[in-house]
Write a protein that holds these residues in place. Structure first.
Motif, PDB file in Angstrom:
ATOM      1  N   GLN A   1      30.773 -62.524 -50.835  1.00 18.68           N
ATOM      2  CA  GLN A   1      30.335 -61.260 -50.247  1.00 18.68           C
ATOM      3  C   GLN A   1      31.348 -60.149 -50.520  1.00 18.68           C
ATOM      4  OE1 GLN A   1      29.785 -62.347 -46.125  1.00 18.68           O
ATOM      5  NE2 GLN A   1      27.608 -62.835 -46.423  1.00 18.68           N
ATOM      6  N   ILE A   2      32.631 -60.464 -50.413  1.00 22.01           N
ATOM      7  CA  ILE A   2      33.671 -59.469 -50.712  1.00 22.01           C
ATOM      8  C   ILE A   2      33.594 -59.051 -52.174  1.00 22.01           C
ATOM      9  CG2 ILE A   2      36.170 -59.120 -50.919  1.00 22.01           C
ATOM     10  CD1 ILE A   2      36.451 -60.933 -48.420  1.00 22.01           C
ATOM     11  N   LYS A   3      33.440 -60.032 -53.046  1.00 18.54           N
ATOM     12  CA  LYS A   3      33.356 -59.767 -54.478  1.00 18.54           C
ATOM     13  C   LYS A   3      32.182 -58.847 -54.811  1.00 18.54           C
ATOM     14  CE  LYS A   3      32.759 -62.225 -58.856  1.00 18.54           C
ATOM     15  NZ  LYS A   3      32.530 -63.548 -59.455  1.00 18.54           N
ATOM     16  N   ASN A   4      31.065 -59.034 -54.119  1.00 17.32           N
ATOM     17  CA  ASN A   4      29.866 -58.232 -54.372  1.00 17.32           C
ATOM     18  C   ASN A   4      29.831 -56.928 -53.564  1.00 17.32           C
ATOM     19  OD1 ASN A   4      28.913 -60.228 -56.095  1.00 17.32           O
ATOM     20  ND2 ASN A   4      27.787 -61.271 -54.471  1.00 17.32           N
ATOM     21  N   GLY A   5      30.851 -56.714 -52.748  1.00 14.91           N
ATOM     22  CA  GLY A   5      30.893 -55.503 -51.925  1.00 14.91           C
ATOM     23  C   GLY A   5      29.926 -55.531 -50.763  1.00 14.91           C
ATOM     24  N   GLU A   6      29.496 -56.701 -50.353  1.00 19.08           N
ATOM     25  CA  GLU A   6      28.509 -56.843 -49.291  1.00 19.08           C
ATOM     26  C   GLU A   6      29.128 -57.204 -47.946  1.00 19.08           C
ATOM     27  OE1 GLU A   6      26.147 -59.969 -50.872  1.00 19.08           O
ATOM     28  OE2 GLU A   6      25.190 -58.709 -52.378  1.00 19.08           O
ATOM     29  N   TYR A   7      30.401 -57.558 -47.930  1.00 20.17           N
ATOM     30  CA  TYR A   7      31.043 -57.996 -46.686  1.00 20.17           C
ATOM     31  C   TYR A   7      31.413 -56.786 -45.847  1.00 20.17           C
ATOM     32  CZ  TYR A   7      34.083 -60.525 -43.474  1.00 20.17           C
ATOM     33  OH  TYR A   7      34.653 -61.071 -42.346  1.00 20.17           O
TER      34      TYR A   7
END
Length: 66
Positions: free
Chosen positions: A44-50
């Motif tokens: 999620q962090i990698k995808n900017g979703e966190y």
């Protein structure tokens, strides 16, 4: 004839070994679950979703200071 004291001793050793095995299995399952949670959050962090809940984080920090 088997001495009852020795038989009881051997039974207790077997019970301890079983408890160690059960604890090891529970520990492995817990580690697997935690690793899955970490991998999910990392993705999620990698995808900017966190998203961080700032209000809850601030509240937790304030509670820990009291």
């Amino acid at each position: 004839m088997i001495n009852p004291v020795k038989q009881g001793y051997l039974s207790s050793i077997a019970a301890v070994d079983t408890n160690k095995s059960d604890k090891k299995i529970k520990l492995d399952n817990t580690q697997k679950t935690e690793n899955e949670k970490v991998a999910k959050i990392a993705e999620q962090i990698k995808n900017g979703e966190y998203k961080i809940d700032l209000k809850a984080t601030a509240s937790a920090i304030a509670d820990s200071l009291i």
